[in-house]
Scaffold this motif. Structure first.
Motif, mmCIF file in Angstrom:
data_model
loop_
_atom_site.group_PDB
_atom_site.id
_atom_site.type_symbol
_atom_site.label_atom_id
_atom_site.label_comp_id
_atom_site.label_asym_id
_atom_site.label_seq_id
_atom_site.Cartn_x
_atom_site.Cartn_y
_atom_site.Cartn_z
ATOM 1 N N ASP A 1 -1.586 19.733 -7.043
ATOM 2 C CA ASP A 1 -0.383 19.085 -7.568
ATOM 3 C C ASP A 1 -0.633 18.332 -8.871
ATOM 4 O O ASP A 1 0.240 17.593 -9.334
ATOM 5 C CB ASP A 1 0.183 18.110 -6.530
ATOM 6 N N SER A 2 -1.789 18.507 -9.469
ATOM 7 C CA SER A 2 -2.092 17.712 -10.673
ATOM 8 C C SER A 2 -2.920 18.505 -11.673
ATOM 9 O O SER A 2 -3.970 18.073 -12.124
ATOM 10 C CB SER A 2 -2.834 16.430 -10.280
ATOM 11 N N TRP A 3 -2.415 19.680 -12.030
ATOM 12 C CA TRP A 3 -3.065 20.473 -13.069
ATOM 13 C C TRP A 3 -2.435 20.251 -14.438
ATOM 14 O O TRP A 3 -2.990 20.666 -15.449
ATOM 15 C CB TRP A 3 -3.013 21.960 -12.726
ATOM 16 N N CYS A 4 -1.277 19.592 -14.460
ATOM 17 C CA CYS A 4 -0.578 19.351 -15.735
ATOM 18 C C CYS A 4 -0.526 17.860 -16.042
ATOM 19 O O CYS A 4 -0.422 17.030 -15.139
ATOM 20 C CB CYS A 4 0.854 19.907 -15.677
ATOM 21 N N CYS A 5 -0.577 17.536 -17.320
ATOM 22 C CA CYS A 5 -0.552 16.150 -17.769
ATOM 23 C C CYS A 5 0.834 15.545 -17.543
ATOM 24 O O CYS A 5 1.832 16.079 -18.029
ATOM 25 C CB CYS A 5 -0.907 16.097 -19.252
ATOM 26 N N VAL B 1 0.861 -1.190 0.000
ATOM 27 C CA VAL B 1 0.000 0.000 0.000
ATOM 28 C C VAL B 1 0.888 1.227 0.000
ATOM 29 O O VAL B 1 1.710 1.406 0.903
ATOM 30 C CB VAL B 1 -0.926 0.023 1.227
ATOM 31 N N SER B 2 0.721 2.094 -1.009
ATOM 32 C CA SER B 2 1.568 3.278 -1.090
ATOM 33 C C SER B 2 0.749 4.499 -1.494
ATOM 34 O O SER B 2 -0.183 4.405 -2.290
ATOM 35 C CB SER B 2 2.720 3.062 -2.076
ATOM 36 N N ALA B 3 1.116 5.651 -0.932
ATOM 37 C CA ALA B 3 0.440 6.919 -1.189
ATOM 38 C C ALA B 3 1.159 7.987 -0.378
ATOM 39 O O ALA B 3 1.967 7.677 0.492
ATOM 40 C CB ALA B 3 -1.029 6.854 -0.769
ATOM 41 N N THR B 4 0.859 9.238 -0.653
ATOM 42 C CA THR B 4 1.374 10.315 0.190
ATOM 43 C C THR B 4 0.562 10.420 1.471
ATOM 44 O O THR B 4 1.110 10.622 2.548
ATOM 45 C CB THR B 4 1.320 11.658 -0.559
ATOM 46 N N ASN B 5 -0.750 10.262 1.376
ATOM 47 C CA ASN B 5 -1.639 10.360 2.535
ATOM 48 C C ASN B 5 -2.553 9.140 2.606
ATOM 49 O O ASN B 5 -3.043 8.669 1.573
ATOM 50 C CB ASN B 5 -2.511 11.620 2.452
ATOM 51 N N GLY B 6 -2.754 8.634 3.810
ATOM 52 C CA GLY B 6 -3.744 7.589 4.025
ATOM 53 C C GLY B 6 -3.240 6.170 3.979
ATOM 54 O O GLY B 6 -4.030 5.237 4.143
ATOM 55 N N LYS B 7 -1.927 5.965 3.786
ATOM 56 C CA LYS B 7 -1.472 4.579 3.648
ATOM 57 C C LYS B 7 -1.558 3.784 4.950
ATOM 58 O O LYS B 7 -1.890 2.604 4.919
ATOM 59 C CB LYS B 7 -0.072 4.465 3.052
ATOM 60 N N THR B 8 -1.275 4.410 6.098
ATOM 61 C CA THR B 8 -1.374 3.679 7.364
ATOM 62 C C THR B 8 -2.823 3.259 7.629
ATOM 63 O O THR B 8 -3.095 2.121 8.018
ATOM 64 C CB THR B 8 -0.858 4.539 8.529
ATOM 65 N N SER C 1 0.972 13.641 -3.646
ATOM 66 C CA SER C 1 1.005 15.098 -3.510
ATOM 67 C C SER C 1 2.339 15.489 -2.895
ATOM 68 O O SER C 1 3.048 14.657 -2.333
ATOM 69 C CB SER C 1 -0.162 15.611 -2.655
ATOM 70 N N ARG C 2 2.687 16.756 -2.988
ATOM 71 C CA ARG C 2 3.996 17.206 -2.505
ATOM 72 C C ARG C 2 4.098 17.011 -0.999
ATOM 73 O O ARG C 2 3.210 17.367 -0.252
ATOM 74 C CB ARG C 2 4.216 18.669 -2.873
#
Length: 409
Positions: free
Chosen positions: A193-197, A58-65, A134-135
């Motif tokens: 953090d995701s306005w560009c392709c 399980v991987s992510a910037t937020n919420g993985k725990t 996200s950053r």
């Protein structure tokens, strides 16, 4: 499970002993030191411990725990599950988790975003859950599109079954090289953090939940699972109410990711969902602690996206204590505070503490949010009238507060 070689058995046993000693002496929970000792004696111990297990990473910037905990709760329906419950998400923590549950046929491991390619290569996990990027800790981690690129390369050509949040363009790009992907529309409120392709660099157009690049063919895939507030629609079109005790939309999104992972393990929704509702707290997150009639609910927020979700959970009618540090695990750079919109706190009593309280105080002052500056968390808590309040803290500040209350679960 296949018997471990003698050297690996010895390394695993000594690692468990080191972890036990760490807990007995009050130096920590043993979730890192045990793995370090084991890897020192047998550098290939993680690969050997992972062999013959059915693993999910399980991987992510937020919420993985939280998501790791939810998946683990669901899979306990099938049998014993090895997991790094306290968030030790690098190889030493993974070794410790698998050593502590050496006979468990299943494993659910939270993995730091940067370490995912290495851990996937070492363990050969059959399922990978990817939720958001996200950053975060910009002084230590690279740009997040580089992380997504590493995920793409790691998943390319592998038979891994990926469960991915298609509402996050970076996650979608990172997961799209996998042989099998189950797309989950879990939501993404933080979009800065995701306005560009990530494919061509062009602008992304957004309409409701959908997104698409204006200059190439990259677009949001058709989801297999869709979350609508507190109802999820599964791949067969059946609707299920996501009735969990963890608060907020982000946790309902985490729960849907957990349901999709559980189904990848062969566990149907009707058996998995009741187990998700049994989770009330995750490594201290959402726990309410009490001192002298003051009941403080603890919320963790490590970056701008996390603060946005914490504000969603916080009760606007209650006082709130904010605590920020900038130690190694937090990242030394606190400039991310300027990406958080603190104006939502106007009109409620705000108390500021932590090692970098002056940085946070300046940010609140610019946002025209009145606050009270406190030298310590204890001082801030003592200033509250008896009753309920919320606490939002970043990582090491959160752990310090937990330790004051015996690291409540």
């Amino acid at each position: 499970m296949t018997q471990l070689p003698l050297r690996a058995q010895l390394a695993s046993a000594l690692g468990r002993s080191a972890a036990t000693l760490s807990r007995m002496t009050g130096r920590g929970d043993g979730s890192v030191i045990g793995g370090r000792v084991g890897l020192l004696l047998e550098p290939d111990l993680l690969r050997k411990l992972a062999r013959d297990r059915k693993l999910a990473l399980v991987s992510a910037t937020n919420g993985k725990t939280t998501t790791t905990r939810l998946i683990t709760s669901a899979l306990l329906e099938l049998g014993e599950v090895a997991t790094n419950a306290f968030g030790a998400n690098m190889p030493a923590g993974h070794v410790s988790a698998l050593s502590q549950h050496k006979s468990a046929p299943y494993g659910v491991l939270e993995v730091d975003e940067k370490y995912l390619p290495e851990v996937l290569d070492t363990t050969g996990a059959g399922v990978v859950c990817l939720m958001n990027l996200s950053r975060d800790q910009m002084d230590r981690a690279g740009e997040i599109w580089l992380l997504a690129q590493k995920w793409r390369r790691a998943l390319s050509g592998r038979p891994t079954h990926v469960i991915a949040n298609c509402d996050d363009p970076l996650v979608t790009w990172g997961a799209s090289t996998a042989a099998q992907v189950t797309w989950v529309a879990g939501g993404q409120r933080w979009k800065e953090d995701s306005w560009c392709c990530p494919e061509c660099g062009g602008p992304l157009d957004r309409k409701d939940a959908a997104w698409a690049c204006r200059e190439c063919t990259f677009h949001r895939p058709e989801p297999h699972w869709v979350l609508h507030d507190d109802v999820v629609v599964d791949p067969r079109g059946r609707q299920w109410r996501v009735d969990i005790q963890l608060p907020g939309l982000a946790n309902r999104s985490n729960a849907v990711m957990a349901l999709a992972v559980a189904e990848a393990f062969g566990l149907p929704v009707e058996r998995a969902l009741p187990r998700l509702g049994q989770v009330t707290s995750v490594a201290g997150r959402y726990t309410t602690v009490e001192r002298d009639g003051r009941y403080a609910r603890l919320l963790l927020a490590k970056n701008p996206a996390g603060w946005l979700e914490a504000f969603d959970v916080a009760d606007p009618g209650l006082p709130i204590i904010l605590s920020v540090n900038a130690q190694g695990p937090d990242g030394r750079d606190t400039s991310w505070l300027w990406d958080v919109d603190y104006r939502i706190l106007r009109g409620r009593p705000v108390f500021v503490t932590g090692e970098r309280r002056l940085d946070l105080a300046l940010r609140l002052d610019v946002a025209d949010v009145p606050f009270t500056l406190c030298a310590s968390f204890g001082e801030a808590l003592a200033m509250q009238p008896p009753g309920r309040l919320d606490v939002i803290a970043n990582y090491t500040a959160f752990q310090q507060i937990r330790s004051e209350f015996g690291r409540a679960e």
